[in-house]
Every structure is written in C-alpha cells, then in structure tokens.
Design an enzyme around this catalytic site. Structure first.
Site, PDB file in Angstrom:
ATOM      1  N   GLU A   1       0.953  -1.063   0.116  1.00  0.00           N
ATOM      2  CA  GLU A   1      -0.056   0.027  -0.049  1.00  0.00           C
ATOM      3  C   GLU A   1       0.905   1.201   0.057  1.00  0.00           C
ATOM      4  O   GLU A   1       1.904   1.367   0.612  1.00  0.00           O
ATOM      5  CB  GLU A   1      -0.803  -0.105   1.295  1.00  0.00           C
TER       6      GLU A   1
ATOM      7  N   CYS B   1      -0.706   8.740   4.209  1.00  0.00           N
ATOM      8  CA  CYS B   1      -0.763   8.225   2.792  1.00  0.00           C
ATOM      9  C   CYS B   1      -1.933   8.775   1.958  1.00  0.00           C
ATOM     10  O   CYS B   1      -2.036   8.931   0.793  1.00  0.00           O
ATOM     11  CB  CYS B   1      -0.637   6.799   2.674  1.00  0.00           C
TER      12      CYS B   1
END
Lengths: 481, 481
Positions: free
Chosen positions: A234, A268
């Site tokens: 990820e 993120c």
C-alpha cells in the site's frame, strides 16, 4: 542501529540489526507455530488479539512517550493513535469471532462441495514510518494477519526502532499469557533482514505500507523468488480533492489546510491536490498563513526528500503561494502550498507524484471541461474528496468519475480520517497498491492472508468444524438452508 | 500460423499472428468499451453472456468438429465440453444477476460508509491448450472477466487457432446482437502479441491457464511493468491421491487409470501420484494393460515434452510398470505408469514435478509414518484425493493434512472432474497458482477482476445503484438491516 529524535536530530542507541541467523530463526519459529495458529478456534484467536489490545491500552501513555521521542508527532496525536490501535485490534477480534471471513459456502448435492478459507502461513509485515501504532508492529497488517491465522514476522521501521521493540515485547508477553504459541509474532530489524524475509521460501505473503519506491522494490524483489507469493504493498498517492462552485470556499480552504498538514502531511491519504474554482488558491494561502502549523518530519531522509520534492514541484511549474517558516530545530517541516494551472498539471506527470509531507497544490479551473480534463489524467489513488452542496447537480457525475480512480470517495470531508469497520476500503488502482482487490484497513483486510479450500464429498467427521453439518462454530454460511 | 492435426501431424493454414498495431487496436477497443461494459446493469451483462452461451450451444457440433481437427480429443469429449462450456457461461450469467459478487456492504453512521466492487478494466486472457472450450476463448477466464464488467482481449492458444477464431467471431456476433459495445471481446494471436498484452499499460489484469513455465514467465514479465497488475496464473501440478488399507484396491486401481489417462492425461487436475498400500502398483499396471487407452497429445511440443518427462522420471529412479503401445500415427501418446519408492520421492524433487500427459507414479508405503513423510514434502497442488472407507479412523487427519497443500480435497473420487458452482475452488498453494486467494472456476472467479470502492457520506443521488438506500437492484447487501 540508532533511534533519532526528530526535534533535535540527536540519536540514542537502538536494538541492533538482526543477523541472517536471527531472521532465519524468526521465520523458523513462525513455521513451527503455523499449524497451531491456523487451527485455533476463532474465539481463541480473538482472545489472543484482545490480550494484545489490553496490553497496548494499558501501556498507552508510556508507549506514546517513547514514540514521541522517535517520531516527534506530539503526545495528543500519539496517545490518540495508540488508543485507536488498541480499539482497532479489538475490532479485528470481533471480526474473527463473527466468522464471515471464513467464506464458508456449502453446495450439498452430487458432488457435495464445501468451501472455506484457510490461512496462507507465515506473513512478513513491513510497518510504516508515519503511524508507529496504526501501521507499526501492532498495526493493521499484523493484526489482520494474526486474525486470519497467520504467524507474523515484522520488520521494524527504522523511524521508530525502540518503540517497535517495545511493542513486540509487549505483544509477545500478551500472546504468551493468552496461550498463543511462541513464534506467532516476531520482530526483525534492518534493511538486509527485510530483503531476507521477502526472499525467504517459507514466507507466504508480504504486507507493506509506505512509499512508492519501497513498495515497488519489494514487489520486484518478490518476483525473483522461485515461488510466487502475494505482495500487498500500500503506497502513498496524490489524493485529489475537487471543489465545485456550490461549496463554501472558506470552509474548504480551512479544511484543506487542516487535512494536508495533519501529522505534518505524513499521511498516505493526504489530499495533495485541490482542484477548485477561481479564488480558492488565495484563500488556501491565507488559511495556511493563519494556521501556521508547526512540527517535525519523521526522519532526516523524509526531511531531505520533502525539501527536494517541493523544489521539484516548483521546477515543474508550480508557484509557491505560502509557506510556514520553521524555527530550524531538528527536522522541522515548512508546510507549503503551491499554485499550478490545470494545463500544466495535465502535461507534466511529475506534478502528480506524491511529495510526502506538508505540501499541496491548488489548481484553479475555469470551467467544468477544464476540471474534468484534469480528472481524466489523475493517476490512481487511495482516496479522493468532493466538496459540493448535497443538491449540486454535478455531484453524481463527479463522484462516479472519481470512483474510477481511487479506493474511496469522500463527500464533503477529507480523506485523512480512515474509519475502521466493515465497509472501509484502503487501497485503490495503481499506484495506490500492488493488489487492487484488497484493503489494508477494515474487516476485509483479513482476506489478504487467506486462501480457499474446497472439500468434495468428505464425510462429516473429516470436515473442519466450519463446514460440518451441525455448524458447531455457529458462523454465517452461504447455501446452508 | 498453422493449425496442426494431432492424429496425422499435418498442418493447414490458420489465421496469421497479430501485428503490434492489431494488438494495440484490440486494447484500444477494450479501453473504449470499458466504461460501458462496467456500467451495464447486472441483468444486461447477464444477457450478453446468455447470448454467447446460446450461440455456443447452437453451434456446438460444428465447433466440436473443428476442435477435433486441431486437438484430436474426439467428438464425445469435445461436444460434451462445448455443451458444458455453454452451461458454464449461463451459470456465470446467473451469478451476475444474483449480485452477491458486488460485495455491497453498508455501514450507516458517522461517517456513512458504503462499499462495493467495481471492475478493474481491460483483462488479458491466455487460454489453455487442453480445454479448447472450457479454458479457451470462451472459457472460465473470459466469462468471469466479462461477468465482472471487464472487457477482454484473448490471446489465442496455438494448439487451436482456427477454433479460437471461430469462437471469437461467434461471441462477437452474439455480443453485438445483445447490445454489448464493440471491444468487449477481442482476439489476438501469436507469442509476440501475448508479450505485448502483458506489457501493455492499459491492461489491468492477466489470467492464464497452462504450464508452470508459461505461467511463471508471464508473472516475471508482468513484474517488469511500470504499473503493477495482478497476474492470475493457474498452473498444472502433481495432484496426489492417497489410498488407505480400508479402500477397495481394485476399484481404486481402475479409477486411477481412468482418471490419469482421461483426455490423454492433459488435465491440470490429473492425479499424477498414487500413494497406496502394497499391492496397488501391480493392480494399477494390470488396469492400464486392460484399459489400453488410445489417443493423441495436443501438440508436437507436448508430445516431445511428454516423452522427455517419462524418461526423466525413469532417470530420477522411477521404474516403468506398464505402458500402452501407440500405433505411431501423429502425436499418439503411450500412457504409462511407473513405480517409485516413498524414500526416493522424498529425496528427489524432480519426481514431484508435473509431466503433462498420461503418466503417473505409484508409490507403495509400508506404514502410516512412511506415508505421512511423503505427504509432508508434497508441493502445493490444485487438488488431492483420498480413498478410504467413510469410517476409516485415519480419514479426518488425512483430509486435514492434504487440505494444507491443495485447493480441493476429494474423498473417494478423482480430481479430474471439476464441478462449476458456488463452492468450487480451482487454485491452491504454489506452484498451483500465483494468486492463492483466488479461483479460476466457480462463482468466486469473478473476484479476480474486481476492486472495492468505498463511498463516504455520499448523498443517495451520488451513489451507484448497488449502494442506494432503496436497493434498486435488489441485491444482497451486508449491514443493510
């Protein structure tokens, strides 16, 4: 190995890098534990997780203090994050108990087919720098792998080596006290240890949270293995927020600054681009000047890369609108916002690469055609946001368009908050993840570490409990009457 | 390009290899069709699939004849396979209509989170040699990718190029007649075209069924891409069948020969190893001598590799027990069975590599410890089988042990039959597949081509139909009251 204080740039000693023999031992212990971890009843594994959660909650304040020395994110954020990490682990325990993750499906007939999911085996977890609790040693990846029945070997992140060691020790004690086998969870440290894990023939899956470069490197390394294994990387992305004429521009400007500077932009899901009508750039600059967010970047390298990244955006044609000056101590960040034209955005892909840290672009569009032309070149991302009145006739088409390019669309909110639950998705099209079918957050995150097995014409006594006719675990099953 | 008749080794002309421009055009057409294919209602996509199924069923006999010229598997098998392929496509249409594959999950609260799955986009499908219908241009991979809402570009298998072209033309007409967009399904041919597809930036996933070598090569090629995409390679394995003292040895011997010589052993689920008590090797040899199965291998290369594979097993210490002589025409196979000791099996991994074609090993074990020692070194496989009395006290432990190493455990049957349904699994641990969480057969096969998206706080009008409060598609949803 050293543990650095971002506020001062001063290092203290941290646990040494693992030797190749120590990495082998950690994997061997995981292999030895695999059958016992896999065959534990759901309630039993849930209790292991709850023991970890209880220990984490009990030591929350001390752990947050230790974390703050290493990542400098401040006590309110870190005690909050540690508490939420404990709640998250409890949530995954409740997911394990519920049993739907087993995907038990029964098709009685000729043949009699019964399908369920079983754990993959030892998983290597690479924690992130930016969430020492949420995506650290006891973060989502570790919790969901254990929940799924897989032993875990975690590679400590060099941004918080002492906290990593403390969390591994705490979890080791908790697991031991709850009756889990030794080897259910181990910690290794150092770059070489990470490479060794990815190459290790007994590792069955890799979960990584972090940068594009890091995730891609792991993915490519795994592809040189003799045995293929899934790599769930990820990675941070530029998460676009789109504003229409019907949104309140002052509210959007303030919210945007709050979101892209939260945790010093080290999310993120940070919104890295605001695509908005004329007038927003000036408002965002003003909001940044008023907010004056202060804080430090996690590591020296992140600080250096952040500085280069902002220069790179300027070099690619973005214009600095506002910047909060730092006091100069340690790895203090200087949050910045830059303006860019939609035309440049479309023509220069460098403007759409993530810069990790408190920086964002504002692009003002003249009309809907110009706005949508930008949306059509956006790379994949973890999340996007739209700000518009609920009855804005443009909203449905905008949401649909954004949903093609991300894992989550937020309406009148910001992507930085990621609720943990049954309907969450943290993933998205490339470059958000190497495995777009999966998520690292939420109940479905367990699925990364499972594989299905079908039993054909097996008598009841030879079936695992989840598939027996009497359903002794009382789990939800498909096709079962 | 040529189309070869396995019975005679004689070639006729086949459609030429695609040029790079033709491959680009096929992908561009898929890209152009992607939104329309993705946004079609489930009932609409189901109707597209049903149109293909109807056309396939109507032309079944002619297509089987064409197939027989190219693969030599005989009309009974090929008409049967074509008919089953049509039924399978209808099954996937019913899966699409049912809607559970969307994984719609609703968590109303603060925030309001609603999750569903959306299609990945254009998928490259690499068909197999051995099932020109079941895993060909209109096989499981194509049908489930279309079912999931993804346009498909199929790379024709060189073992049946003329059939591939006929199937693509038939499906193109059917799709067109049913209102699907041009570009929903295209065919390309040639090795270079396949490589170009795997490297193409607009291809979002690859599905492959075939050999270890082929699957691994595709997987490694995909890892050199700039954008990571999932590669679902399903590969043939040595599928072990274990026999206990309580099974009927004559029945087992006859069933084993029937299964490993079915379709001239050209099944990825062929039982390649029988692990049995003393006396079974002789019985299997006798059963093969009595059955005298006759047939051809699919291609010259498969015939050559089969011959080398049998020699390789002998070289690795297996002893030829029986072989059916061929008449020498074309690529006629000589089905063979070899004996090997459990000790050699454990010590020489070459004996546990798949030899594609009608050959199998029999290993007689002296006791349970010797048997289980072999089971513990078995590589992963698609399927395994156990033959034992239903009340054999050893059965539960055997089934559990086998389930750790495969995607399906068959009790008192053979793995070659793969029923299509809701509880099927066709996959398994490495080396059975590059993606152990997935299956290429059954309702769950759609999941390979989907990714989840979460909508956060979106007003009803901005939600896709599957997630709206009124549930206009009437699909099953989790958390929805």
């Amino acid at each position: 190995m050293s543990s650095w204080n971002p506020r001062t740039g001063v290092a203290v000693a941290a646990p040494p890098d693992s030797t190749p023999g120590q990495v082998d031992n950690a994997v061997a212990a995981a292999v030895a534990a695999a059958d016992e971890v896999a065959s534990a009843r759901p309630a039993e594994r849930a209790a292991w997780l709850e023991a970890i959660a209880a220990a984490l909650a009990a030591d929350r304040d001390d752990l947050a203090e230790l974390a703050d020395e290493e990542v400098g994110l401040g006590m309110p954020r870190l005690t909050g994050e540690a508490g939420r990490a404990a709640e998250t682990i409890r949530f995954y325990a409740s997911v394990v108990r519920e049993g739907g993750w087993l995907g038990a499906t029964i098709e009685a007939g000729r043949p009699d087919l019964r399908r369920m999911r079983v754990p993959l085996g030892p998983v290597a977890v690479f924690g992130a720098s930016n969430f020492p609790f949420g995506f650290g040693v006891l973060g989502h990846d570790t919790a969901t792998a254990l929940a799924a029945g897989c032993p875990v070997v975690v590679k400590a992140h060099p941004a918080h080596p002492r906290l990593s060691a403390a969390l591994a020790a705490l979890a080791g004690d908790a697991l031991n006290g709850a009756g889990a086998p030794a080897g259910a969870l181990s910690l290794v440290a150092g770059f070489a240890a990470g490479s060794q894990l990815v190459a290790h023939p007994e590792i069955r899956a890799v979960a990584f949270t972090g940068s594009q470069r890091g995730g891609l490197a792991l993915w490519r390394q795994a592809a040189t293995r003799e045995q293929a294994i899934p790599v769930f990387a990820e990675m941070g992305t530029v998460n676009a927020a789109v504003v229409t004429e019907t949104a309140d521009p002052d509210e959007v400007a303030a919210g945007f600054v709050g979101s892209f500077t939260l945790g010093m932009g080290q999310f993120c899901t940070k919104p890295g681009l605001l695509l908005a009508p004329a007038g927003l750039a000036e408002r965002v600059a003003k909001a940044l000047d008023q907010a004056k967010p202060q804080g430090w970047l996690l590591t020296e390298q992140i600080a250096a890369t952040f500085g280069e990244g902002v220069l790179g955006l300027e070099g690619a044609g973005a214009r600095l609108l506002a910047r909060t000056p730092g006091t100069g101590s340690g790895w203090q960040a200087q949050p910045a916002v830059l303006a860019v034209t939609p035309d440049r955005l479309r023509r220069n892909p460098a403007l759409l690469e993530e810069v990790f840290g408190p920086v964002a672009l504002v692009a003002e569009y003249a009309d809907v055609a110009e706005r949508d032309a930008v949306l059509d070149v956006l790379p994949g991302s973890l999340a996007t946001a739209v700000h518009a009145a609920a009855d804005d006739p443009d909203l449905p088409a905008l949401v649909a368009r954004l949903s093609r390019r991300c894992g989550r669309v937020v309406v009148n909110g910001w992507p930085t908050g990621v609720a943990v639950g049954w309907a969450q998705q943290h993933g998205g099209p490339w470059p958000a993840t190497t495995a777009p079918a999966h998520t690292s957050v939420g109940s479905e995150a367990l699925q990364r570490f499972l594989r299905p097995v079908t039993f054909q014409d097996a008598p009841d006594a030879a079936l695992p409990p989840a598939l027996r006719r009497a359903n002794p675990w009382g789990i939800p099953r498909r096709g079962d009457g």
